[in-house]
Design a protein around this motif. Structure first.
Motif, PDB file in Angstrom:
ATOM      1  N   LYS A 281       0.810  -1.214   0.000  1.00  0.00           N
ATOM      2  CA  LYS A 281       0.000   0.000   0.000  1.00  0.00           C
ATOM      3  C   LYS A 281       0.847   1.270   0.000  1.00  0.00           C
ATOM      4  N   TYR A 282       2.027   1.200   0.621  1.00  0.00           N
ATOM      5  CA  TYR A 282       2.807   2.421   0.812  1.00  0.00           C
ATOM      6  C   TYR A 282       4.201   2.297   0.187  1.00  0.00           C
ATOM      7  N   LYS A 283       4.807   3.442  -0.044  1.00  0.00           N
ATOM      8  CA  LYS A 283       6.107   3.523  -0.702  1.00  0.00           C
ATOM      9  C   LYS A 283       7.192   2.820   0.119  1.00  0.00           C
ATOM     10  N   GLU A 284       7.228   3.039   1.431  1.00  0.00           N
ATOM     11  CA  GLU A 284       8.266   2.438   2.261  1.00  0.00           C
ATOM     12  C   GLU A 284       8.165   0.911   2.277  1.00  0.00           C
ATOM     13  N   GLU A 285       6.930   0.398   2.239  1.00  0.00           N
ATOM     14  CA  GLU A 285       6.748  -1.054   2.185  1.00  0.00           C
ATOM     15  C   GLU A 285       7.320  -1.618   0.898  1.00  0.00           C
ATOM     16  N   ALA A 286       7.105  -0.918  -0.226  1.00  0.00           N
ATOM     17  CA  ALA A 286       7.634  -1.370  -1.513  1.00  0.00           C
ATOM     18  C   ALA A 286       9.159  -1.368  -1.507  1.00  0.00           C
ATOM     19  N   ARG A 287       9.766  -0.342  -0.886  1.00  0.00           N
ATOM     20  CA  ARG A 287      11.226  -0.262  -0.834  1.00  0.00           C
ATOM     21  C   ARG A 287      11.812  -1.416  -0.009  1.00  0.00           C
ATOM     22  N   LYS A 288      11.184  -1.707   1.153  1.00  0.00           N
ATOM     23  CA  LYS A 288      11.662  -2.794   2.004  1.00  0.00           C
ATOM     24  C   LYS A 288      11.513  -4.148   1.310  1.00  0.00           C
ATOM     25  N   LEU A 289      10.394  -4.337   0.582  1.00  0.00           N
ATOM     26  CA  LEU A 289      10.167  -5.600  -0.106  1.00  0.00           C
ATOM     27  C   LEU A 289      11.208  -5.825  -1.191  1.00  0.00           C
ATOM     28  N   LEU A 290      11.551  -4.775  -1.934  1.00  0.00           N
ATOM     29  CA  LEU A 290      12.569  -4.888  -2.976  1.00  0.00           C
ATOM     30  C   LEU A 290      13.924  -5.247  -2.351  1.00  0.00           C
ATOM     31  N   PHE A 291      14.255  -4.615  -1.252  1.00  0.00           N
ATOM     32  CA  PHE A 291      15.528  -4.897  -0.576  1.00  0.00           C
ATOM     33  C   PHE A 291      15.572  -6.343  -0.070  1.00  0.00           C
ATOM     34  N   LYS A 292      14.483  -6.812   0.551  1.00  0.00           N
ATOM     35  CA  LYS A 292      14.444  -8.177   1.075  1.00  0.00           C
ATOM     36  C   LYS A 292      14.543  -9.209  -0.039  1.00  0.00           C
ATOM     37  N   ASN A 317      22.539  -8.583 -11.002  1.00  0.00           N
ATOM     38  CA  ASN A 317      21.249  -7.896 -10.865  1.00  0.00           C
ATOM     39  C   ASN A 317      21.006  -7.427  -9.435  1.00  0.00           C
ATOM     40  N   VAL A 318      21.447  -8.223  -8.464  1.00  0.00           N
ATOM     41  CA  VAL A 318      21.265  -7.815  -7.067  1.00  0.00           C
ATOM     42  C   VAL A 318      22.115  -6.591  -6.757  1.00  0.00           C
ATOM     43  N   GLU A 319      23.385  -6.585  -7.192  1.00  0.00           N
ATOM     44  CA  GLU A 319      24.249  -5.430  -6.953  1.00  0.00           C
ATOM     45  C   GLU A 319      23.707  -4.185  -7.643  1.00  0.00           C
ATOM     46  N   ASP A 320      23.192  -4.346  -8.856  1.00  0.00           N
ATOM     47  CA  ASP A 320      22.615  -3.210  -9.575  1.00  0.00           C
ATOM     48  C   ASP A 320      21.411  -2.650  -8.821  1.00  0.00           C
ATOM     49  N   THR A 321      20.586  -3.539  -8.270  1.00  0.00           N
ATOM     50  CA  THR A 321      19.410  -3.089  -7.509  1.00  0.00           C
ATOM     51  C   THR A 321      19.834  -2.371  -6.236  1.00  0.00           C
ATOM     52  N   MET A 322      20.834  -2.897  -5.532  1.00  0.00           N
ATOM     53  CA  MET A 322      21.304  -2.269  -4.303  1.00  0.00           C
ATOM     54  C   MET A 322      21.870  -0.867  -4.576  1.00  0.00           C
ATOM     55  N   ASN A 323      22.632  -0.715  -5.654  1.00  0.00           N
ATOM     56  CA  ASN A 323      23.169   0.602  -6.016  1.00  0.00           C
ATOM     57  C   ASN A 323      22.041   1.570  -6.320  1.00  0.00           C
ATOM     58  N   TRP A 324      21.008   1.087  -6.998  1.00  0.00           N
ATOM     59  CA  TRP A 324      19.858   1.947  -7.325  1.00  0.00           C
ATOM     60  C   TRP A 324      19.133   2.385  -6.056  1.00  0.00           C
ATOM     61  N   LEU A 325      19.014   1.474  -5.093  1.00  0.00           N
ATOM     62  CA  LEU A 325      18.352   1.814  -3.833  1.00  0.00           C
ATOM     63  C   LEU A 325      19.142   2.852  -3.048  1.00  0.00           C
ATOM     64  N   ARG A 326      20.488   2.803  -3.125  1.00  0.00           N
ATOM     65  CA  ARG A 326      21.316   3.742  -2.366  1.00  0.00           C
ATOM     66  C   ARG A 326      21.255   5.159  -2.935  1.00  0.00           C
ATOM     67  N   ARG A 327      21.180   5.262  -4.256  1.00  0.00           N
ATOM     68  CA  ARG A 327      21.297   6.593  -4.846  1.00  0.00           C
ATOM     69  C   ARG A 327      19.959   7.253  -5.156  1.00  0.00           C
ATOM     70  N   ASP A 335       7.699   2.996  -8.900  1.00  0.00           N
ATOM     71  CA  ASP A 335       9.076   2.765  -9.341  1.00  0.00           C
ATOM     72  C   ASP A 335       9.675   1.544  -8.642  1.00  0.00           C
ATOM     73  N   TYR A 336       9.430   1.438  -7.341  1.00  0.00           N
ATOM     74  CA  TYR A 336       9.938   0.287  -6.597  1.00  0.00           C
ATOM     75  C   TYR A 336       9.313  -1.018  -7.087  1.00  0.00           C
ATOM     76  N   MET A 337       8.013  -0.985  -7.358  1.00  0.00           N
ATOM     77  CA  MET A 337       7.340  -2.207  -7.800  1.00  0.00           C
ATOM     78  C   MET A 337       7.794  -2.613  -9.200  1.00  0.00           C
ATOM     79  N   ASP A 338       8.043  -1.616 -10.071  1.00  0.00           N
ATOM     80  CA  ASP A 338       8.559  -1.934 -11.408  1.00  0.00           C
ATOM     81  C   ASP A 338       9.950  -2.548 -11.312  1.00  0.00           C
ATOM     82  N   ARG A 339      10.762  -2.013 -10.411  1.00  0.00           N
ATOM     83  CA  ARG A 339      12.110  -2.548 -10.238  1.00  0.00           C
ATOM     84  C   ARG A 339      12.055  -3.975  -9.679  1.00  0.00           C
ATOM     85  N   LEU A 340      11.105  -4.228  -8.757  1.00  0.00           N
ATOM     86  CA  LEU A 340      10.946  -5.569  -8.201  1.00  0.00           C
ATOM     87  C   LEU A 340      10.510  -6.556  -9.283  1.00  0.00           C
ATOM     88  N   GLU A 341       9.608  -6.138 -10.156  1.00  0.00           N
ATOM     89  CA  GLU A 341       9.163  -7.020 -11.229  1.00  0.00           C
ATOM     90  C   GLU A 341      10.314  -7.329 -12.187  1.00  0.00           C
TER      91      GLU A 341
END
Length: 720
Positions: A281-292, A317-327, A335-341
Motif C-alpha cells: 500500500k505504501y512507498k516504504e513497504e515497496a522499498r523494504k520488499l525490494l531490498f528483502k 542484478n542484485v548489486e545493480d538493484t542495491m546501487n539503485w536503492l542507495r542513490r 518505481d519500486y514495484m517496477d524494479r521488483l518485477e
C-alpha cells in the motif's frame, strides 16, 4: 403482570411462567403442603418437567425447565404442541395409509414419477424413471423424540457429570439458510452400495491427530529447507488437488497418486521463493520488499549448488538493484514495484532452478508420510471392525437393476459397528459434542438441520442411536479439512446467498448442488467430499464420480485450479453422453492474469449457452464457517469478480434457456444482500456510482475476454 409465590419441586428460585401467563417465583415444595403433590414419572422428570403449585389458582401445574413451557394438565411424552414443537418433530407417529405420504415430515412426501411427466411448452419425452426400492428414504418419520426412545445423552452441566436426560425440544432457528422441501429432478442409474469403511469416532480421532501432525511436518519442511512459512492454505488445496488423482482408500488423506509430486503444492511453494510477496500500500513497504527480495535471492544462490552462469546473473542484478536503492531516494511506490518485477524476471528462473529439487523433496516427503498414515489408520479401522465381528472382505456386491432412478444418498455395503457414547450439551445457541475430551461445536440451527437431513437420508439408524457419534465425526472431519488457523479453510466451503439459490430454483429448475456439504448445503440433495460420513446426511458422493443422466445443477467448486479443470472435463463428458435435459450453472472466480485452464475451456466449450461476470465487491457469499460463526459474520464481500457460465446440452437449453427475463430475475437476487446491480446486456452501463462496473454478459457466440484482469495470486483471495 403480577408476581406470586409458587411451590415447586426444584430447589432453586427460578422465575417461571404459570399457564395463566403471570410471572411467578418458584419456591421449594414443603412436605407439609396442604395439597398432596403426586410424584411424576421418571420419564417426565428426565425430560425436564416438574410439578409446581399456583397459590393464586390453588391448583398444580407443570413446568419444563428446558423449554420454559407450562401446562395445567400432566404432559404426555410425544405429544405435539404448536408452541414448543412447531415442526411436529415430537409428535407420535401416525398410523395407517396416511403414514406413507405424510411420513417424510416437514412438508415432504414421496415423489411420484407422474409429477414430472406433465407436458409443457418445451416438454420432452422423458425417460422412464422409477423410485428405487432399497435405496429410498424411509416412509416412516424417524423422530429423535419418538416415545420410549432415548436417542442421545445430554449433559446439562459439566460440573454435574453425565446426567442422562433427553435432548430438549426441537429448536427452530430464527433464520434459515436452506430449503429442504425442494425435491430433486436429478436422475441417475441405480448404483450398488459403496464399500467405504463406516465411520467411527475412534478412527476419526486418530485421523484428525495424524492429519494435524502431517500439517506440522509440512510447516517444518518449508521452514527448514526453504526458510519460508507454508503458503496460506496450500495444504488444504493439496488435499483437494490430490483427490483428483488419488485412488487410495482413505476419505481424506491421499495414498495412491500418480504423479507423486503435487503440481499445486510445488507451484505455491515456488511462488514464495525466495520470499513471499504481498500486497503493497505504501512507498516504504515497496522499498523494504525490494531490498528483502534482492538479499534473499543472493543468499539462496550463494548457499545452493548453482551454475556459474546463474551465480553471475543473480549477483549482477542484485548489486545493480542495491546501487539503485542507495542513490535514488525520490522513487515512487510504482518505481519500486517496477524494479521488483524486473528483478524477479531476471533472477526468478535461476532461483527456481536451484530450489526445484528441494521443493520436489518437500512434496514427495509429505505424500509418503500421508500414505504411511493411511496404512496405519486403515489397519486400526479393520481391527475395530473385526472385533465387532464385521467382515469386510466377505461382503458380496449387491446386484442392482439397470434402470433410471431419482438420485439418492450414498449407502454403505459394510454394516456400521456399535458407536461409543458422545456427550451433548448446549451453551446458549451452540450445541457442544464431546468424545474423549475432544469437543466440536455447531450452532443449534445447523444442529437442527443435521437432524432433519439425517432423518431424511439415513436408513440404518431408525432410533437415532448413532446420530450423535456421526455428527461428531462429520464436524471433526470438516474441522480437520479446514485447518486450525483463524478463518482458515472457510473459503473452501462458502456458498451462494439464499436469494440466489431461490432464483436458480425458480428460474432454471436447479435442485442440486455439485459441491457442498451437510453443513452448508441449501438443498437436501448434493454432492460432497466425504461419502462415508456425509451419506448419512444426504450426500450423493463426490461429484467427479457422480454421473447424472438429466437434471439442473448448480456448481460452485473449491477454487483449486486442478480440481476445477477436472470438473470441466466431467461436465463435458456428461453433456456429451446424455440426450436428456441436462444443465450446469457454474460459479468460478474471474481470474484473468493469467486465466485458469478451467475458465478458458468453459468459454470455448460448445455447450456454453450464456456467460456473465459479477464484479468484485458487488456481491456476497456465505462463509464456510456459517455453522459456528456469528450471524453478522456469515456474509462477506467477494474480493474478486465471479464468472457465471451456463453449460447445457440441446435438451437442457430448450428446457432451461437463460433468457433475458430469467437472467434479469437471477441478477436481481444479488440486490437483496449486496449493492444494486445494473440490468444485464452487453451495452448496459451503470446508472449509480460512476466508478462501479456493470454486470457483463456473453452469449454463446460473443467475445470471450469480458473483464479486467484480476490477480489470482493475490493473498487473502476468498473462495466461494
Amino acid at each position: 403482570m403480577t408476581s406470586e409465590n409458587h411451590a415447586t419441586i426444584k430447589a432453586d428460585s427460578a422465575m417461571v411462567m404459570s399457564p395463566t401467563g403471570s410471572t411467578s417465583q418458584a419456591a421449594p415444595l414443603s412436605p407439609s403442603t396442604s395439597k398432596p403433590i403426586q410424584e411424576l414419572p421418571d420419564e417426565l422428570v428426565q425430560a425436564g418437567w416438574s410439578k409446581c403449585w399456583s397459590k393464586r389458582e390453588s391448583r398444580p401445574y407443570y413446568f419444563n425447565r428446558f423449554t420454559n413451557q407450562s401446562l395445567w394438565e400432566m404432559p404426555v411424552l410425544g405429544q405435539h404442541d404448536v408452541i414448543s414443537d412447531p415442526l411436529g418433530l415430537n409428535a407420535a407417529p401416525v398410523s395407517g395409509e396416511a403414514m406413507s405420504d405424510a411420513g417424510l415430515g416437514n412438508g415432504q412426501r414421496k415423489r411420484h414419477p407422474s409429477e414430472d411427466a406433465q407436458a409443457g411448452p418445451n416438454s420432452f419425452k422423458r425417460p422412464k424413471v422409477e423410485i428405487p426400492v432399497t435405496p429410498t428414504t424411509p416412509t416412516v418419520p424417524i423422530s429423535p423424540s419418538t416415545p420410549g426412545v432415548k436417542p442421545w445423552v445430554n449433559t446439562t452441566d459439566d460440573k454435574q457429570g453425565a446426567s442422562s436426560v433427553p435432548a430438549p425440544a426441537p429448536y427452530r432457528p430464527s433464520v434459515v439458510y436452506w430449503d429442504l422441501d425442494v425435491q430433486t429432478n436429478a436422475v441417475i442409474r441405480e448404483r450398488a452400495p459403496a464399500d467405504h469403511l463406516p465411520p467411527h469416532p475412534e478412527i476419526e480421532l486418530q485421523r484428525a491427530q495424524l492429519t494435524t501432525k502431517l500439517r506440522q511436518h509440512y510447516h517444518e519442511l518449508c521452514s527448514q529447507r526453504e526458510g519460508i512459512e507454508p503458503p496460506r492454505e496450500s495444504f488444504n488445496r493439496w488435499l483437494l488437488e490430490r483427490k483428483v488423482v488419488d485412488k487410495g482408500l482413505d476419505p481424506l488423506l491421499p495414498s495412491e497418486c500418480d504423479p507423486v509430486i503435487s503440481t499445486s503444492m510445488f507451484r505455491e511453494i515456488m511462488n514464495d521463493i525466495p520470499i513471499r510477496l504481498s500486497r503493497i500500500k505504501y512507498k516504504e513497504e515497496a522499498r523494504k520488499l525490494l531490498f528483502k527480495y534482492a538479499e534473499a535471492a543472493k543468499k539462496m544462490i550463494d548457499s545452493r549448488n548453482a551454475t556459474p552462469e546463474s551465480r553471475k546473473v543473480v549477483k549482477w542484478n542484485v548489486e545493480d538493484t542495491m546501487n539503485w536503492l542507495r542513490r535514488d531516494h525520490s522513487a515512487s511506490k510504482e518505481d519500486y514495484m517496477d524494479r521488483l518485477e524486473h528483478l524477479r524476471k531476471q533472477c526468478g528462473p535461476h532461483v527456481a532452478s536451484v530450489a526445484k529439487d528441494s521443493v520436489e523433496g518437500i512434496c514427495s516427503k509429505i505424500y509418503h508420510i500421508s500414505a504411511e498414515y493411511v496404512r496405519r489408520i486403515r489397519q486400526v479401522h479393520l481391527t475395530l471392525l473385526k472385533d465387532c465381528n464385521i467382515s469386510v472382505d466377505g461382503t458380496e456386491p449387491k446386484e442392482v437393476q439397470d434402470r433410471l432412478v431419482y438420485c439418492y444418498p450414498v449407502r454403505l455395503s459394510i454394516p456400521s459397528p456399535p458407536q461409543p457414547r458422545v456427550e451433548l450439551h448446549f451453551e446458549n445457541d451452540v450445541a457442544c459434542l464431546r468424545y474423549k475430551g475432544e469437543m466440536v461445536k455447531v450452532n443449534r440451527g445447523h444442529f437442527s438441520k443435521l437432524e432433519l437431513l439425517y432423518r431424511y437420508s439415513c436408513i440404518d439408524d431408525t432410533r437415532f442411536e448413532k446420530f450423535l457419534s456421526r455428527v461428531w465425526c462429520l464436524i471433526k472431519r470438516y474441522q480437520v479439512l479446514f485447518g486450525s488457523g483463524v478463518n482458515e479453510g472457510s473459503g473452501l466451503q462458502g456458498a451462494l446467498p439464499v436469494p440466489v439459490f431461490e432464483a436458480l430454483n425458480k428460474q432454471f429448475g436447479v435442485t442440486f448442488e455439485c459441491f457442498a456439504s451437510p453443513l452448508n448445503c441449501y438443498f437436501k440433495q448434493f454432492c460432497s467430499a466425504f461419502p462415508d460420513i456425509d451419506g448419512f446426511f444426504g450426500s450423493r458422493g463426490p461429484f467427479l464420480s457422480f454421473s447424472p443422466a438429466s437434471g439442473s445443477f448448480e456448481a460452485n467448486p473449491p477454487f483449486c485450479e486442478e480440481f476445477m479443470d477436472a470438473m470441466v472435463t466431467h461436465f463435458e463428458d456428461l453433456l456429451e453422453r446424455s440426450s436428456e435435459p441436462l444443465s450446469f450453472i457454474i460459479f468460478v472466480p474471474e481470474w484473468r492474469d493469467p486465466p485458469t485452464p478451467a475458465l478458458t475451456r468453459m468459454e470455448a466449450s460448445r455447450f456454453r449457452r450464456h456467460q456473465m461476470m459479477v464484479p468484485a465487491f458487488e456481491h456476497e457469499y456465505r462463509s464456510g464457517s456459517q455453522h459456528i460463526c456469528k450471524r453478522e459474520e456469515i456474509y462477506y464481500k467477494s474480493v474478486h469478480g465471479t464468472a457465471v457460465i451456463f453449460l447445457q446440452n440441446d435438451a437442457g437449453f430448450s428446457k432451461w434457456e437463460p433468457t433475458t427475463e430469467r437472467i434479469q430475475e437471477f441478477l436481481s437476487a444479488y440486490k437483496v444482500y449486496g449493492r444494486s446491480l445494473p440490468s444485464p446486456g452487453p451495452s448496459s452501463t451503470s446508472t449509480g456510482d460512476k466508478d462501479s462496473k456493470p454486470v457483463q454478459e456473453q452469449s454463446s457466440a460473443t467475445s470471450q475476454d469480458n473483464s479486467s484482469p484480476v490477480d489470482k495470486t493475490a493473498p487473502d483471495t476468498t473462495n466461494i
